[in-house]
Structures are given as structure tokens and as C-alpha cells.
Enzyme design. Sequence first.
Site, short mmCIF file in Angstrom:
data_model
loop_
_atom_site.label_atom_id
_atom_site.label_comp_id
_atom_site.label_asym_id
_atom_site.label_seq_id
_atom_site.Cartn_x
_atom_site.Cartn_y
_atom_site.Cartn_z
N PRO A 195 0.34 -0.60 -4.75
CA PRO A 195 -0.67 0.19 -5.44
C PRO A 195 -0.97 1.49 -4.72
O PRO A 195 -0.83 1.59 -3.51
CB PRO A 195 -1.90 -0.72 -5.40
CG PRO A 195 -1.73 -1.51 -4.15
CD PRO A 195 -0.24 -1.65 -3.90
N SER A 244 0.87 -1.18 0.00
CA SER A 244 0.00 0.00 0.00
C SER A 244 0.90 1.23 0.00
O SER A 244 1.99 1.20 0.58
CB SER A 244 -0.85 -0.02 1.26
OG SER A 244 -1.25 1.29 1.59
N LYS A 268 2.40 -3.83 6.43
CA LYS A 268 2.59 -3.87 4.98
C LYS A 268 4.08 -3.88 4.62
O LYS A 268 4.50 -4.56 3.69
CB LYS A 268 1.89 -2.67 4.33
CG LYS A 268 0.39 -2.84 4.26
CD LYS A 268 0.07 -3.75 3.09
CE LYS A 268 -1.23 -4.43 3.15
NZ LYS A 268 -1.41 -5.49 2.17
#
Length: 316
Positions: free
Chosen positions: A167, A111, A144
Site C-alpha cells: 500500500p 509498504s 518489509k
Amino acid sequence: MALSNPKVRIYVAGHRGLVGSAIVRRLEREGFTNILTATRDQLDLRDQAAVNDWFRANRPEYVFLVAGTVGGIWANTTRPAEFIYDNMMIHATVVHAAHRFDVGKLLYLGSSCIYPRNCPQPMKEAYLLGGPLEPTNEPYAIAKIAGIKLCQAYRRQYGSSFISAIPTNLYGPNDNFDLESSHVLPALIRKFHEARIAGRNEVIVWGSGSPRRELLHVDDLADACLFVMRNWDEEDHINVGTGEDLSIRELAEKIRDIVHPPARLVWDTTKPDGMPRKLLDVTRLHDLGWRHSTGLEEGIASTYRWFLEHHAGTAG
Ligand code: GDP
């Protein structure tokens, strides 16, 4: 088997979510017939023994690791324990099982909140861990980042073909439209829609309106996921975005113009702004030959149509 053989066994972890459902649609459209999925009830991805059993029984050759506990700025602020625990566990169990059961290639999705709060813009892959994180989503971002490091560590120690893509902010069909836990784009679609139905001409928008965000339609992301699965095999992660951003005020005005043009925006500055800007540098992906294809207005309009078809009964 190569990712061109329609019989190759592909596991999409998180197939009910925004991203996973888009990847499944995309794989089906390409004619793949062995798309493996498991619901939360069938498989708790936080349970290593259960995940091992599932991999032993199903033997995927490719894995799209897009499962996790996700949410917008308010959910991240109020449920930090779930965001760090669920995500750290899910990433670890799936990566480890993929190693144990000889998965040929795994794509892990991070992310853009992994980059430092005051990161130079646009954010290059190399800026990871260059400074402190944005506090509103630090627990999620730490999990993440650990996912990226897991993939790198398994590649280094075992030679695993595990890659990571980062992304930007995503939206599209199957997004979460719950006002407490959603991201800004679906939240505003719902708020403007409800105001239109109720004949109200004021809509409350959080924060100051000045933060900037980059938005990618999830069908473009699914396309990019297949592209990087086929064209990227490095330890370094790769950014996936459009390379363009806009302010929350501009985004809110665009959504208003599509959903409820007479509405006036009212800013609730007691709600957090979060990261001032999150624009990815997508040079690496562009150089490989991939570009997004859905324009933002077109994407908002089609997502609004999806919302009308699927939520009309519950929203206003
Ligand atoms: P972020 O990109 O992780 O900060 O996640 P969000 O998509 O939840 O929020 C992006 C920005 O939109 C933040 O500055 C929010 O304050 C702002 N925003 C404005 N209105 C809303 C809303 O109704 N819901 C959400 N989630 N964010 C909003």
C-alpha cells in the site's frame, strides 16, 4: 471454506491498528462471523512458540498479516532498532505458523518505502531491489522486504498461497495522531486543529514541502485487501494506491483549508524530507478491476471529524 462463506475463520493480525481495524470493519460489514483477533497482551507476535500455540488453538483459514511497529519519519529515524526487530520477528512468526497450521491463504501487507530512494516514478512492482533505500526508513524497509521474500519462499518451497500487497501512504480513522510518531496527514490535522483552538495563525510543517506523497484512505485499502485476497494468487507483490500524488506543501494547504483556513505555514527545514517522491504504479491492480473511491478532500474532512470525536479532550 471460500472467502464468501460467512463462517470462514479469518485472523486479522494487528486488528487495533489503522489498517487492521479497517479490515475488521469491512469484514463485519460483509457479514463474516468468525473474525479472530488477539491483543498484544494476549499474544506477543514476536514469540514463535506463542504464535504457534495460538494458531494451533484457533486454526484460521485466512490471515490478514497487517501487524507491526509503524510510524512516521521521526519515529523511524529515532527508533530504528524497534522498527527492524519487531517487524522482522512478527512477519516471520506469523508466516511460519500459517504454513505449519495449514492456513488456506495469507495476505501480507508491505509498504511503499520498500522501493529504492531514487526509484523511477511511478514505481512499478518490478523496481523492488533496484537500488539503495531511503536512509530515514531503511531498517523498516528491510524488514518489509523480508516479509515479501518470506511469502515468496514459502510459496516456492511449500506451495503456500501467501501473497503480498504494497500500500501507499495511508490515513483514516484510528490513525496515530501523536506528533512525535505519526505520519504527516494526522500530524497536520492535529497541528492545525490545536492552532485553531489556541487562536494561533502559524503552524510549523516539517521539511521543505517539496516531497511528493500519494495518500489512500484506509477504508479503500481494506476494500482492496479483500479484493486481492479474492483475485490475486501470484508470487509477485501487487501495489495498492490511487495513482495520484501531491506535494507536502499542497497537502498542508488542503488540510489548512479544511481545519483552520487563516493559518500560515512555517517550514522547519531542520526536519528531514525523506523520500523525494513515492508514487505507486497501480496498473496491475487497475487491470484486475479495482479502483479507490474516496477523494482526498472528502477523506481529510471525515478523518478530521473522527479526530474531533475521539481526541477532542486530549488535543487542545
Ligand atoms: P514518510 O512518507 O515515510 O516520509 O513519512 P511521513 O508521513 O512521516 O512524512 C512525509 C513527509 O511529510 C516528509 O517529507 C515530512 O518531513 C513531511 N512532514 C511535514 N510536516 C510533518 C509533520 O508534522 N509530521 C510528519 N510525520 N511529517 C511531516
